[in-house]
Design a protein around this motif. Structure first.
Motif, PDB file in Angstrom:
ATOM      1  N   SER A 131      -9.385 -10.416  32.480  1.00  0.00           N
ATOM      2  CA  SER A 131      -9.609 -11.339  31.363  1.00  0.00           C
ATOM      3  C   SER A 131     -10.363 -10.680  30.220  1.00  0.00           C
ATOM      4  O   SER A 131     -11.202  -9.808  30.441  1.00  0.00           O
ATOM      5  CB  SER A 131     -10.444 -12.540  31.837  1.00  0.00           C
ATOM      6  OG  SER A 131      -9.910 -13.103  32.999  1.00  0.00           O
ATOM      7  N   ASN A 183     -14.148 -17.852  24.647  1.00  0.00           N
ATOM      8  CA  ASN A 183     -12.785 -17.887  25.175  1.00  0.00           C
ATOM      9  C   ASN A 183     -12.587 -16.800  26.218  1.00  0.00           C
ATOM     10  O   ASN A 183     -12.768 -15.621  25.934  1.00  0.00           O
ATOM     11  CB  ASN A 183     -11.758 -17.654  24.064  1.00  0.00           C
ATOM     12  CG  ASN A 183     -11.784 -18.744  23.017  1.00  0.00           C
ATOM     13  OD1 ASN A 183     -12.050 -18.483  21.843  1.00  0.00           O
ATOM     14  ND2 ASN A 183     -11.528 -19.955  23.430  1.00  0.00           N
ATOM     15  N   ILE A 184     -12.231 -17.219  27.417  1.00  0.00           N
ATOM     16  CA  ILE A 184     -11.844 -16.252  28.442  1.00  0.00           C
ATOM     17  C   ILE A 184     -10.318 -16.279  28.484  1.00  0.00           C
ATOM     18  O   ILE A 184      -9.709 -17.278  28.877  1.00  0.00           O
ATOM     19  CB  ILE A 184     -12.448 -16.635  29.801  1.00  0.00           C
ATOM     20  CG1 ILE A 184     -13.974 -16.687  29.668  1.00  0.00           C
ATOM     21  CG2 ILE A 184     -12.038 -15.626  30.868  1.00  0.00           C
ATOM     22  CD1 ILE A 184     -14.686 -17.140  30.913  1.00  0.00           C
ATOM     23  N   VAL A 185      -9.732 -15.190  28.006  1.00  0.00           N
ATOM     24  CA  VAL A 185      -8.280 -15.153  27.818  1.00  0.00           C
ATOM     25  C   VAL A 185      -7.662 -14.219  28.851  1.00  0.00           C
ATOM     26  O   VAL A 185      -8.030 -13.052  28.935  1.00  0.00           O
ATOM     27  CB  VAL A 185      -7.939 -14.657  26.398  1.00  0.00           C
ATOM     28  CG1 VAL A 185      -6.425 -14.523  26.225  1.00  0.00           C
ATOM     29  CG2 VAL A 185      -8.517 -15.606  25.350  1.00  0.00           C
TER      30      VAL A 185
END
Ligand code: SF4
Lengths: 216, 472
Positions: A131, A183-185
Motif C-alpha cells: 500500500s 489515504n491508504i491506496v
C-alpha cells in the motif's frame, strides 16, 4: 440535539454501571500507549515484499536511480499507455526542480474532472500489503489520487515501512496528528459488483504506477 | 425501509422459486467462501488477530461513553461537528438540517448500512433533495428501487442481464446506442454517469467502518474509490455512524482492518482505506469545508445493557451471510429488512421489534457456521436462541408450536414414558416408510414437508440401538 446526547450517554453509563463517572485513567492511558495487536510476520525485506504485493494488486512500478529520472520515467509511461503529454503534478518539494519538456502540458495543482494523468508523492508505503500512504495537504492534493484515470506516485525507497502500525508511528513522529485525509491506496480502483467479476477502474484510477526512487 | 420480516416464510418460498435469483446466488456463494478461506490460510496470525480484535471491542464497549466523548472532543478540536441521534428520525433530521443550511440540491452518497437503517434516502428525497448512490452495487439497486440484499455486495442478487436492462432503460433511449454486453462496458458506463454527479454534488454522505477516539477520524473502506470522491469533492461531508463504531486508537483500527478485509472479500486490505479527520485545513487545496459526524444510537445503548451486548462487536464483514445455508438458499431480501443472514436475524428483531422480526431467529438450523467464521467471535447461535427464549416468554410463539412444545415437555419430564412413546413412534414410522426411507409428506407436518422430505426412523430408537450395541 443535546437532549439526545445526554440521554445516550446516560443510558450507556447506566448500562456499564458507571453513570456520571468522569473519564477514567485507564482510557487515558490506553489512548496514549496505543498498543499494537499481533504483527504479521514474513521473511522478505520490506522492499521485496512491497514490490511483490504491488504486483498482486495489479499495480506496476519503475525503478529510478534518482529524481533526475522522473521525466523519462513518466515519458516511458506515456509511451507505453499511448497517453497525451498532459500531467497534473502535486506541488511537492520533491517535484519542484523537475524540468518538464516544453511540449508537455503540466499543471501543478489539485486535480479536476477532465485531468487524464495525475502525479503525487507518497508519505510512505507499507510492505505488508503493498500500500501507498498519502497525506492530504498543500504539497499533496487528495484529488490527484482519485480523479485522473492514470495515477502515478513517487515513492522514495527508504520510505517503505514493514506494517500499518509502522506508518502510524512515522505519522506521529513527523506530523504529530493525521491531516484531513490519510489515504491508504492499494492498487487501482476496482469493483466486483457485477456478477462477482473483478473490474478495474470503477470510480478511481484505472491504473496505478509507482515510481520507486533509490535516492530521494 | 418498511420491514417485512414477519413475512419471511412467504418471502423465502418466493425466493426459492425465483430462477434468476437462484442463478445469481449460486454464482456468488463459492466466490466469497473460497476467497476468504485462501486469505485466512495465508495468514498464520489470523487466530491471534481474532482474539485481539475481540478484546479491543470488548474493552471499547466496556468504556463506550468515555471513548465517544473523546472522539467528540477530537472531532471538534479538528474543526468538525458531532450530532447525536437517539432515533432514525433524529438522525435524518440532523442530516436534513445540514443539507438545508448548505443550500444543497444534489447529495452524493457512499454506501452506508446505518444509512439504510435510518432510511436516509427516503428522508432526503421527501425533503426535495436529489440523492445519488455512488457505490456501483448501491447505484444498481437504487435505480431498481430495491433495498440491498447483502451488507457488502448490495446487488449480488442481480444478474448482468438485469443490470444491462436497468442501465438501458435509464441512461439512454433504448435502441439509440449499442447495448451493453460485457462487465467492463457496464462499469464504464456507471463511471461516466456517476462522475458528473460527484463533481456537481453539494453534500457527500458516507458511512464509517470505524471511528478513532484518539484522533477524531472516521475510517472508510472501499474498493471503488467512490467513498473518497463523495467525501472529497462536495463542499460538505457528513459521516453517518452508529455509536459502537468507535475504537480507541489507529493501532486498534489496524487489527480490525486486517480481520475485516479478509473476512469480507478475501483481500488483505481493500483498494482504499481512508482516515478522514476534520474539514479542509486552511492551506488545503481540496476537501470539504464542513465535516459532520452523526452518531446514531437506535437501540444500541439498550443492547449494551442486555444479553445481546456481544452483537455490538460486529464489524459488518458479511462472512456470516456468505457461509449461512439459509441465506445461500433464499438471498437477502427474504429477511425483510436492512440486515440479512445470521447477523440480521439477531439485529432485526432488536431494531424493529420481536413481533415483526419473530420468524428470523426461527429460520436458522443453528448449524454454527456463522459463529465459526465470524472474525469477532460473536456467538450468533446463542443470541438466536436468546431471541427464541424471549419469544416464548413473551407468548409470541404461535399456539400450535406452543402446544407441541408443551406436549414434548410433558414427555421429556417422564423418561420412561418418553422412551415408550418414542419406541412406538419409531416403529410405526419405520413401518410406514418401509422401502422408501423417507416421507414426501406427513399429516400435521405439511408445512415442513412442503419444501423437503422427512427422513424416516429405521424402526428402532437411538436409546434402544445404544443398549443393544453396548450389550453385544
Ligand atoms: S456477525 Fe460476525 S461474521 Fe457476521 S457480519 Fe458481523 S462480524 Fe461479520
Amino acid at each position: 440535539m443535546s437532549g439526545a446526547r445526554a440521554a445516550i450517554l446516560d443510558r450507556l453509563g447506566r448500562a456499564l454501571g458507571h453513570a456520571g463517572a468522569a473519564d477514567d485513567v485507564e482510557v487515558t492511558r490506553r489512548l496514549q500507549a496505543h498498543p499494537r495487536g499481533p504483527q504479521p510476520q514474513w521473511a522478505e525485506t520490506p522492499r521485496v515484499r512491497f514490490l511483490a504485493k504491488l504486483a498482486k494488486v495489479a499495480a506496476t512500478y519503475a525503478e529510478l536511480e534518482s529524481k533526475s529520472q522522473i521525466v523519462s520515467a513518466v515519458q516511458a509511461y506515456f509511451d507505453a499507455q499511448a497517453l497525451p503529454r498532459q500531467l497534473v503534478a502535486a506541488p511537492h518539494p520533491l517535484l519542484n526542480e523537475v524540468v518538464w519538456p516544453q511540449d508537455w502540458q503540466v499543471a501543478r495543482r489539485r486535480a479536476q474532472g477532465e485531468d487524464r494523468t495525475g502525479l503525487n508523492v507518497a508519505f510512505c508505503a507499507i510492505a505488508e500489503t503493498g500500500s501507498l500512504v498519502l497525506l492530504s495537504g498543500p504539497e499533496s492534493p487528495t484529488t490527484l489520487n482519485f480523479l485522473p484515470e492514470d495515477f502515478l506516485c513517487v515513492l522514495p525507497e527508504g520510505r517503505i515501512v514493514p506494517r500499518l502500525e509502522d506508518a502510524w508511528a512515522l505519522l506521529r513522529e513527523e506530523r504529530g496528528a493525521p491531516p484531513r485525509a490519510t489515504n491508504i491506496v492499494t492498487g487501482p480502483s476496482r469493483t466486483a459488483d457485477v456478477e462477482q467479476t473483478i473490474q478495474l477502474g470503477a470510480h478511481g484510477p484505472r491504473r496505478l504506477h509507482v515510481l520507486l526512487l533509490k535516492t530521494p | 425501509m418498511k420491514p417485512t420480516a414477519h413475512a419471511f416464510e412467504r418471502n423465502a418460498r418466493q425466493a426459492l422459486h425465483d430462477a434468476t435469483l437462484q442463478q445469481a446466488l449460486a454464482r456468488a456463494r463459492g466466490g466469497f467462501v473460497d476467497k476468504r478461506r485462501a486469505a485466512i490460510e495465508a495468514l498464520p496470525e489470523f487466530a491471534a488477530l481474532r482474539a485481539a480484535g475481540r478484546a479491543i471491542k470488548d474493552h471499547t464497549l466496556a468504556n463506550l461513553d468515555h471513548y465517544l466523548l473523546r472522539f467528540e472532543a477530537q472531532v471538534q478540536a479538528k474543526g468538525g461537528q458531532v450530532h447525536w441521534a437517539e432515533t432514525p428520525e433524529e438522525a435524518c433530521a440532523a442530516v436534513l438540517d445540514i443539507c438545508r443550511q448548505a443550500g444543497a440540491k444534489l447529495v452524493a452518497k457512499g454506501k452506508s448500512m446505518v444509512g439504510e437503517e435510518i432510511a436516509i434516502n427516503d428522508a432526503l428525497e421527501a425533503a426535495g433533495f436529489e440523492v445519488v448512490e455512488t457505490d456501483l452495487g448501491e447505484y444498481i439497486i437504487q435505480i431498481a428501487h430495491e433495498p440491498p440484499s447483502h451488507i457488502i455486495a448490495p446487488a449480488v442478487h442481480k444478474t448482468r442481464q438485469q443490470i444491462t436492462e436497468l442501465f438501458e432503460g435509464l441512461h439512454h433511449q433504448p435502441g439509440l446506442t449499442r447495448p451493453l454486453q460485457t462487465v467492463p462496458q457496464i462499469v464504464d458506463e456507471a463511471r461516466q454517469v456517476l462522475r458528473d454527479k460527484f463533481l456537481a454534488a453539494d453534500v457527500g454522505i458516507t458511512g464509517a467502518n470505524f471511528l478513532i477516539a484518539e484522533t477524531g477520524s472516521a475510517v472508510i473502506v472501499t474498493n471503488e474509490g467512490n467513498g473518497d470522491l463523495s467525501a472529497t469533492l462536495p463542499r460538505v461531508h457528513i459521516v453517518l455512524a452508529s455509536i459502537e463504531k468507535v475504537v480507541p486508537t489507529l493501532e486498534d483500527a489496524s487489527v480490525l482492518l486486517r480481520l475485516l478485509a479478509r473476512s469480507a472479500t478475501g483481500q488483505e486490505i481493500t483498494s482504499y482505506t481512508t482516515f478522514f479527520t476534520g474539514p479542509r485545513r486552511a492551506d488545503d487545496p481540496d476537501g470539504p469545508e464542513e465535516f459532520h459526524v452523526v452518531l446514531i444510537d437506535n437501540g444500541r445503548s439498550a443492547m449494551l445493557a442486555g444479553p445481546y451486548r456481544e452483537m455490538l462487536r460486529c464489524i459488518r464483514c458479511g462472512a456470516c451471510l456468505n457461509h449461512c445455508p439459509v441465506y445461500g438458499a433464499v438471498g437477502g431480501h427474504a429477511y425483510g429488512w436492512v440486515y440479512p443472514g445470521p447477523m440480521g436475524a439477531v439485529l432485526t428483531p432488536l431494531m424493529v421489534g420481536l413481533e415483526e422480526g419473530r420468524p428470523l431467529p426461527n429460520a436458522s438450523t443453528l448449524c454454527g457456521r456463522c459463529e465459526a467464521v465470524c472474525p469477532m467471535a460473536i456467538p450468533l447461535p446463542k443470541l438466536l436462541r436468546e431471541h427464541r427464549r424471549q419469544e416464548f416468554a413473551r407468548h409470541l410463539t404461535p399456539p400450535r408450536a406452543r402446544w407441541a412444545l408443551a406436549a414434548w415437555a410433558f414427555f421429556a419430564r417422564r423418561p420412561q414414558l418418553y422412551r415408550r412413546a418414542a419406541r412406538l413412534a419409531a416403529g410405526l414410522l419405520g413401518k410406514l416408510a418401509r422401502g422408501r426411507g423417507r416421507f414426501r409428506s406427513l399429516p400435521f407436518a405439511s408445512a415442513w414437508t412442503a419444501a423437503r422430505d422427512l427422513p424416516a426412523p429405521q424402526g428402532e430408537t437411538f436409546m434402544d440401538q445404544w443398549r443393544r450395541r453396548n450389550k453385544s
